[in-house]
Every structure is written in C-alpha cells, then in structure tokens.
Design an enzyme around this catalytic site. Structure first.
Site, PDB file in Angstrom:
ATOM      1  N   ASP A  73       0.875  -1.164   0.000  1.00 26.70           N
ATOM      2  CA  ASP A  73       0.000   0.000   0.000  1.00 26.70           C
ATOM      3  C   ASP A  73       0.916   1.219   0.000  1.00 26.70           C
ATOM      4  OD1 ASP A  73      -1.639   2.151   0.565  1.00 26.70           O
ATOM      5  OD2 ASP A  73      -2.710   1.162   2.198  1.00 26.70           O
TER       6      ASP A  73
ATOM      7  N   SER B 112       4.036  14.934 -14.917  1.00 26.52           N
ATOM      8  CA  SER B 112       2.935  15.156 -15.859  1.00 26.52           C
ATOM      9  C   SER B 112       3.082  16.534 -16.480  1.00 26.52           C
ATOM     10  CB  SER B 112       1.588  15.065 -15.142  1.00 26.52           C
ATOM     11  OG  SER B 112       0.518  15.449 -15.999  1.00 26.52           O
TER      12      SER B 112
ATOM     13  N   TYR C 220      -4.001  17.572  -8.256  1.00 30.01           N
ATOM     14  CA  TYR C 220      -3.170  16.772  -9.150  1.00 30.01           C
ATOM     15  C   TYR C 220      -2.008  17.599  -9.696  1.00 30.01           C
ATOM     16  CZ  TYR C 220      -1.884  13.575 -12.925  1.00 30.01           C
ATOM     17  OH  TYR C 220      -1.196  12.731 -13.760  1.00 30.01           O
TER      18      TYR C 220
ATOM     19  N   LYS D  96       2.054  16.924  -9.036  1.00 33.24           N
ATOM     20  CA  LYS D  96       3.008  16.661 -10.111  1.00 33.24           C
ATOM     21  C   LYS D  96       4.073  17.747 -10.205  1.00 33.24           C
ATOM     22  CE  LYS D  96       1.449  12.703 -11.405  1.00 33.24           C
ATOM     23  NZ  LYS D  96       2.251  11.472 -11.214  1.00 33.24           N
TER      24      LYS D  96
ATOM     25  N   SER E  74      -4.860   4.508 -22.393  1.00 34.84           N
ATOM     26  CA  SER E  74      -4.929   3.471 -21.357  1.00 34.84           C
ATOM     27  C   SER E  74      -6.380   3.056 -21.208  1.00 34.84           C
ATOM     28  CB  SER E  74      -4.407   4.003 -20.024  1.00 34.84           C
ATOM     29  OG  SER E  74      -5.295   4.979 -19.485  1.00 34.84           O
TER      30      SER E  74
END
Length: 254
Positions: free
Chosen positions: A57, A136, A149, A153, A184
C-alpha cells in the site's frame, strides 16, 4: 546489439497497468529484472522469471520500506527506481476536502519520497542508481478541476531536481518524465463516457502535432534511456513527452 538494461534490477510502482505496464514491458525487453510494487496484483500474464510482484500500500510508509527490502532480497539488488504509481480526481479547491488533498499528496508525492528514501542507502552503498519519476504536463500547466493533481506533479518535478542536486556526487541520478495524453484503459473509459465521444477523439487528435495519441510504450522507451548508461550525464531534468501538445498554440474556431 546489447540490451541496454541487461543485469539491472528495477522497481516500478504501479507497473501492472497503463503507463506502468508500458514501462515494465520495455524494461524487460531491454534485459532488466522488474519488481512491480503496488496494492493489487498485476495480470498473471505479466509475471515470469524476469517480473515479480511485491504487494504494498503506497500510502503506508512501513509497507513501502518493507517492499524495497523484499525486492533487494528476492532479486539480489536494486539499480533503478521508477516512481510511477499515481491517482487523479477532478475537484476544484472548493469541492475538495482536506482528506481528498491528503490522499493525492500521499500517493503522488509522499510515496515517491518514501520509496526514494528507502532505496537511497542501497544506491549509495553500491555507488550508483537511477531514479525515474513520472510527473505530468499538468505539473507545468493544468486542466480544469485539477488543483491537487497539478500541485502533486509540480512537486514531483521539484523533488526530482532536489534529489539530483543532493545525490549526484554519489553516482545517483534522478530525472522525471512528464507525459501528456497517454492511451490506457482509464483514458478510454473517460472518452467513452463523453456524450459525443467521436468528436472528443477528433479534437484530441487535433491537439497533437504528431497526429496520434501517446502509448504506454512511448513513455517506457524514454524511461529505458533515462535508466540506462546512455543518459549517464543527465540528471535533474523533466522530459515532456506529449506529441507536441504543449507546444501547439490554440486558435479560435469559427
């Protein structure tokens, strides 16, 4: 031609799907042994004498440290760390809870720190190591609803530079890859969920000067180079791989 990663041992977090699977595939093709480290088992078809699975995890610091040690014991060492695993959701600052923010940072930013910390003593002892972080293009700009997000990044990119500066003299390199749109299963689900998915696909294609969307293997091939001796004088860099998307200025549509 000698495979570029022959004899190398790599950890790839989230290496069982999406971009991670593309990196795993390319590493194996180039001669590496790979440990996929993630919470859920990868497809059985990915596992063989060169690819193992170690459960962890990545929001749990103890499991991260244990996973790195397990890989070293099972495979006999560690040469490459690819911090790929990540999560994403779409919520503005006002929509987001503190728990949402913490979850994003735990997986996308804190886990790479903890994995790097766990691997560092081994890299230092052997006098070399290559770390490849998956950032990203959203660490450079942002799509709507992605404050957490994008922040995570951008943090990965900054972390990459700092690790490179601190540990270059020990033979340890650290670089980042900033992918754009990569095909994906999750991206396909997203496109198919749109009311006019055909239009969305056309517009996505038009955003990319190369005339196609990215594939996981595209990222994998860049990761191979960054992990190999061919990039021995490269560290602290963020490589954008987006088919030219971020270089194309938008024009108004009549």
């Amino acid at each position: 031609m000698v495979d570029r990663l022959t004899g190398r041992i790599a950890i790839i977090t989230g290496g069982g799907r999406g971009i991670g699977a593309g990196i795993t595939q390319r590493f194996v093709e180039e001669g590496a042994k790979v440990a996929i480290v993630q919470r859920n088992p990868p497809p059985e078809s990915m596992l063989n004498e060169r690819v193992i699975y170690v459960k962890a995890d990545l929001s749990n610091s103890q499991q991260i440290a244990s996973a790195v040690q397990t890989v070293i014991e099972r495979l006999g060492g560690l040469d490459i760390l690819v911090n790929n695993a990540g999560v994403m959701f779409e919520k503005t600052v006002e929509e987001m809870t503190e728990a949402d923010w913490d979850q994003m940072m735990d997986i996308n930013l804190k886990a790479p720190f903890l994995l790097t910390k766990a691997a560092m003593p081994h890299f230092r002892k052997q006098g070399n190591g290559s770390i490849v972080n998956i950032g990203s293009i959203e660490g450079l700009a942002s799509n709507p609803g992605h404050p957490a997000y994008s922040a995570s990044k951008a943090g990965v990119h900054g972390f990459t530079a700092a690790v490179a500066v601190d540990h270059g003299h020990e033979g340890i390199r650290c670089n980042a890859i900033a992918p754009g749109w990569i095909n994906s299963d999750l991206s396909e689900i997203y496109i198919d969920s749109m009311p006019d998915s055909a239009r969305v696909r056309r517009e996505l294609m038009a955003m990319h000067p190369v005339g196609r969307l990215g594939e996981p293997r595209d990222v994998g091939s860049l990761a191979v180079w960054l992990a190999s001796d061919e990039s021995a004088f490269v560290t602290g860099q963020v490589y954008v791989i987006d088919g030219g998307r971020t270089k194309k200025l938008p024009l108004p549509v009549a």
